[in-house]
Write a protein that holds these residues in place. Structure first.
Motif, PDB file in Angstrom:
ATOM      1  N   LEU A  43       0.839  -1.204   0.000  1.00 56.48           N
ATOM      2  CA  LEU A  43       0.000   0.000   0.000  1.00 56.48           C
ATOM      3  C   LEU A  43       0.876   1.257   0.000  1.00 56.48           C
ATOM      4  O   LEU A  43       0.588   2.211  -0.714  1.00 56.48           O
ATOM      5  CB  LEU A  43      -0.936   0.000   1.216  1.00 56.48           C
ATOM      6  CG  LEU A  43      -1.866   1.206   1.322  1.00 56.48           C
ATOM      7  CD1 LEU A  43      -2.900   1.197   0.200  1.00 56.48           C
ATOM      8  CD2 LEU A  43      -2.552   1.217   2.686  1.00 56.48           C
ATOM      9  N   ILE A  44       1.938   1.241   0.781  1.00 59.28           N
ATOM     10  CA  ILE A  44       2.870   2.381   0.800  1.00 59.28           C
ATOM     11  C   ILE A  44       3.462   2.591  -0.597  1.00 59.28           C
ATOM     12  O   ILE A  44       3.532   3.714  -1.091  1.00 59.28           O
ATOM     13  CB  ILE A  44       3.989   2.175   1.835  1.00 59.28           C
ATOM     14  CG1 ILE A  44       3.407   2.168   3.254  1.00 59.28           C
ATOM     15  CG2 ILE A  44       5.062   3.259   1.701  1.00 59.28           C
ATOM     16  CD1 ILE A  44       4.403   1.735   4.319  1.00 59.28           C
ATOM     17  N   LYS A  45       3.862   1.504  -1.230  1.00 60.45           N
ATOM     18  CA  LYS A  45       4.420   1.609  -2.582  1.00 60.45           C
ATOM     19  C   LYS A  45       3.391   2.185  -3.556  1.00 60.45           C
ATOM     20  O   LYS A  45       3.716   3.043  -4.380  1.00 60.45           O
ATOM     21  CB  LYS A  45       4.889   0.236  -3.076  1.00 60.45           C
ATOM     22  CG  LYS A  45       6.091  -0.307  -2.354  1.00 60.45           C
ATOM     23  CD  LYS A  45       6.406  -1.703  -2.881  1.00 60.45           C
ATOM     24  CE  LYS A  45       7.415  -2.414  -2.051  1.00 60.45           C
ATOM     25  NZ  LYS A  45       7.681  -3.777  -2.545  1.00 60.45           N
ATOM     26  N   LEU A  46       2.156   1.690  -3.465  1.00 62.43           N
ATOM     27  CA  LEU A  46       1.106   2.203  -4.349  1.00 62.43           C
ATOM     28  C   LEU A  46       0.824   3.678  -4.087  1.00 62.43           C
ATOM     29  O   LEU A  46       0.584   4.449  -5.021  1.00 62.43           O
ATOM     30  CB  LEU A  46      -0.179   1.385  -4.188  1.00 62.43           C
ATOM     31  CG  LEU A  46      -0.133  -0.020  -4.769  1.00 62.43           C
ATOM     32  CD1 LEU A  46      -1.332  -0.827  -4.301  1.00 62.43           C
ATOM     33  CD2 LEU A  46      -0.054   0.023  -6.288  1.00 62.43           C
ATOM     34  N   HIS A  47       0.876   4.069  -2.828  1.00 68.43           N
ATOM     35  CA  HIS A  47       0.696   5.479  -2.475  1.00 68.43           C
ATOM     36  C   HIS A  47       1.797   6.328  -3.102  1.00 68.43           C
ATOM     37  O   HIS A  47       1.529   7.359  -3.718  1.00 68.43           O
ATOM     38  CB  HIS A  47       0.692   5.638  -0.951  1.00 68.43           C
ATOM     39  CG  HIS A  47       0.555   7.050  -0.508  1.00 68.43           C
ATOM     40  ND1 HIS A  47       1.660   7.851  -0.283  1.00 68.43           N
ATOM     41  CD2 HIS A  47      -0.530   7.822  -0.272  1.00 68.43           C
ATOM     42  CE1 HIS A  47       1.247   9.049   0.092  1.00 68.43           C
ATOM     43  NE2 HIS A  47      -0.078   9.058   0.101  1.00 68.43           N
ATOM     44  N   ASN A  48       3.031   5.893  -2.962  1.00 68.08           N
ATOM     45  CA  ASN A  48       4.159   6.638  -3.543  1.00 68.08           C
ATOM     46  C   ASN A  48       4.062   6.673  -5.065  1.00 68.08           C
ATOM     47  O   ASN A  48       4.363   7.699  -5.689  1.00 68.08           O
ATOM     48  CB  ASN A  48       5.485   6.033  -3.095  1.00 68.08           C
ATOM     49  CG  ASN A  48       5.726   6.220  -1.612  1.00 68.08           C
ATOM     50  OD1 ASN A  48       5.101   7.062  -0.962  1.00 68.08           O
ATOM     51  ND2 ASN A  48       6.621   5.425  -1.058  1.00 68.08           N
ATOM     52  N   HIS A  49       3.658   5.563  -5.639  1.00 64.80           N
ATOM     53  CA  HIS A  49       3.496   5.486  -7.093  1.00 64.80           C
ATOM     54  C   HIS A  49       2.406   6.456  -7.550  1.00 64.80           C
ATOM     55  O   HIS A  49       2.576   7.175  -8.537  1.00 64.80           O
ATOM     56  CB  HIS A  49       3.146   4.046  -7.486  1.00 64.80           C
ATOM     57  CG  HIS A  49       3.196   3.762  -8.946  1.00 64.80           C
ATOM     58  ND1 HIS A  49       4.322   3.925  -9.713  1.00 64.80           N
ATOM     59  CD2 HIS A  49       2.234   3.299  -9.777  1.00 64.80           C
ATOM     60  CE1 HIS A  49       4.050   3.587 -10.959  1.00 64.80           C
ATOM     61  NE2 HIS A  49       2.789   3.209 -11.032  1.00 64.80           N
ATOM     62  N   TYR A  50       1.289   6.501  -6.819  1.00 68.80           N
ATOM     63  CA  TYR A  50       0.215   7.434  -7.144  1.00 68.80           C
ATOM     64  C   TYR A  50       0.696   8.880  -6.996  1.00 68.80           C
ATOM     65  O   TYR A  50       0.444   9.707  -7.863  1.00 68.80           O
ATOM     66  CB  TYR A  50      -1.017   7.185  -6.267  1.00 68.80           C
ATOM     67  CG  TYR A  50      -2.013   8.305  -6.357  1.00 68.80           C
ATOM     68  CD1 TYR A  50      -2.724   8.519  -7.535  1.00 68.80           C
ATOM     69  CD2 TYR A  50      -2.207   9.194  -5.312  1.00 68.80           C
ATOM     70  CE1 TYR A  50      -3.614   9.577  -7.657  1.00 68.80           C
ATOM     71  CE2 TYR A  50      -3.092  10.242  -5.421  1.00 68.80           C
ATOM     72  CZ  TYR A  50      -3.789  10.440  -6.597  1.00 68.80           C
ATOM     73  OH  TYR A  50      -4.649  11.490  -6.716  1.00 68.80           O
ATOM     74  N   GLU A  51       1.384   9.185  -5.900  1.00 63.14           N
ATOM     75  CA  GLU A  51       1.833  10.559  -5.672  1.00 63.14           C
ATOM     76  C   GLU A  51       2.789  11.042  -6.755  1.00 63.14           C
ATOM     77  O   GLU A  51       2.865  12.235  -7.007  1.00 63.14           O
ATOM     78  CB  GLU A  51       2.490  10.702  -4.305  1.00 63.14           C
ATOM     79  CG  GLU A  51       1.493  10.933  -3.205  1.00 63.14           C
ATOM     80  CD  GLU A  51       2.135  11.526  -1.974  1.00 63.14           C
ATOM     81  OE1 GLU A  51       3.286  11.182  -1.649  1.00 63.14           O
ATOM     82  OE2 GLU A  51       1.459  12.352  -1.336  1.00 63.14           O
ATOM     83  N   ALA A 102      -5.942  10.098   0.153  1.00 67.10           N
ATOM     84  CA  ALA A 102      -4.959   9.009   0.163  1.00 67.10           C
ATOM     85  C   ALA A 102      -3.934   9.214   1.277  1.00 67.10           C
ATOM     86  O   ALA A 102      -3.560   8.263   1.974  1.00 67.10           O
ATOM     87  CB  ALA A 102      -4.269   8.902  -1.194  1.00 67.10           C
ATOM     88  N   ASN A 103      -3.492  10.446   1.464  1.00 65.69           N
ATOM     89  CA  ASN A 103      -2.539  10.741   2.538  1.00 65.69           C
ATOM     90  C   ASN A 103      -3.149  10.448   3.902  1.00 65.69           C
ATOM     91  O   ASN A 103      -2.485   9.876   4.778  1.00 65.69           O
ATOM     92  CB  ASN A 103      -2.087  12.203   2.478  1.00 65.69           C
ATOM     93  CG  ASN A 103      -1.176  12.477   1.299  1.00 65.69           C
ATOM     94  OD1 ASN A 103      -0.540  11.580   0.759  1.00 65.69           O
ATOM     95  ND2 ASN A 103      -1.120  13.728   0.888  1.00 65.69           N
ATOM     96  N   GLN A 104      -4.412  10.822   4.100  1.00 65.50           N
ATOM     97  CA  GLN A 104      -5.088  10.567   5.369  1.00 65.50           C
ATOM     98  C   GLN A 104      -5.244   9.060   5.626  1.00 65.50           C
ATOM     99  O   GLN A 104      -5.073   8.602   6.761  1.00 65.50           O
ATOM    100  CB  GLN A 104      -6.471  11.244   5.392  1.00 65.50           C
ATOM    101  CG  GLN A 104      -6.408  12.746   5.462  1.00 65.50           C
ATOM    102  CD  GLN A 104      -5.812  13.220   6.774  1.00 65.50           C
ATOM    103  OE1 GLN A 104      -6.150  12.710   7.837  1.00 65.50           O
ATOM    104  NE2 GLN A 104      -4.924  14.186   6.704  1.00 65.50           N
ATOM    105  N   ILE A 105      -5.546   8.321   4.585  1.00 64.71           N
ATOM    106  CA  ILE A 105      -5.702   6.868   4.732  1.00 64.71           C
ATOM    107  C   ILE A 105      -4.373   6.220   5.086  1.00 64.71           C
ATOM    108  O   ILE A 105      -4.302   5.368   5.982  1.00 64.71           O
ATOM    109  CB  ILE A 105      -6.300   6.249   3.453  1.00 64.71           C
ATOM    110  CG1 ILE A 105      -7.759   6.672   3.330  1.00 64.71           C
ATOM    111  CG2 ILE A 105      -6.157   4.729   3.449  1.00 64.71           C
ATOM    112  CD1 ILE A 105      -8.390   6.334   1.998  1.00 64.71           C
ATOM    113  N   LEU A 106      -3.315   6.624   4.427  1.00 61.39           N
ATOM    114  CA  LEU A 106      -2.005   6.060   4.731  1.00 61.39           C
ATOM    115  C   LEU A 106      -1.613   6.393   6.172  1.00 61.39           C
ATOM    116  O   LEU A 106      -1.109   5.522   6.893  1.00 61.39           O
ATOM    117  CB  LEU A 106      -0.957   6.563   3.744  1.00 61.39           C
ATOM    118  CG  LEU A 106       0.370   5.817   3.800  1.00 61.39           C
ATOM    119  CD1 LEU A 106       0.193   4.347   3.422  1.00 61.39           C
ATOM    120  CD2 LEU A 106       1.374   6.473   2.877  1.00 61.39           C
TER     121      LEU A 106
END
Length: 166
Positions: free
Chosen positions: A16-24, A135-139
């Motif tokens: 999930l962290i990787k997907l978040h970074n990829h999205y950002e 997304a930031n809040q969820i992470l």
């Protein structure tokens, strides 16, 4: 939903962290946003099934409700994920009404056919939020949950650059 090579909820959280970074790195990408939304919502089941290997459907629903009360944005991830999967949403969890890119509206699955500066989530009460902020809040929620509720130390939640590929 299994992302990457995850075999447990901690590995799934790292994905999930990787997907978040990829999205950002491209926060107008609806495909990346959808991947994040799906992983964020499915992590609920990963966590429950490892802490309670054979949960009943009632236990799963109660666990979801508990997490939704702590992070209502997870309800939006449910709605986005299930709308994408089924096209229509018969049992919405949030009051999300429209997902929008600048100048374009779409209510079904995300599509790369639209251009714009950011993805906007619009609620039934006309409140608008950027997907990247949600997304930031969820992470942040999941990180806090892992640290404070599951008592997982930070060194177990860290992603090494060697393992980072998307």
């Amino acid at each position: 939903m299994i992302i990457g090579n995850a075999t447990n909820h901690i590995q799934q959280f790292k994905e999930l962290i990787k997907l978040h970074n990829h999205y950002e790195s491209n926060d107008t990408s609806s495909q990346r946003a959808l991947a994040f939304a799906s992983a964020a919502w499915h992590l609920i089941e990963w966590v429950l099934k490892e802490t309670n290997p054979k949960p009943s459907s009632k236990q799963l629903e109660e666990f979801r409700k508990t997490l939704y009360s702590k992070c209502p944005y997870l309800e939006m991830m449910h709605d986005i994920t299930n709308t994408n999967k089924h096209r229509y949403l018969s049992n919405p969890k949030s009051n999300l009404s429209v997902v929008r890119k600048q100048g374009s509206i779409f209510t079904g699955a995300f599509s790369n056919a639209f251009g714009g500066d950011s993805l906007i989530l619009e609620m039934e009460n006309c409140v608008k939020m950027k997907f990247v902020d949600v997304a930031n809040q969820i992470l942040c929620f999941w990180l806090t949950y892992y640290r404070e509720v599951l008592n997982i130390p930070d060194d177990k939640l860290t992603i090494k650059m060697d393992d980072y590929f998307i």
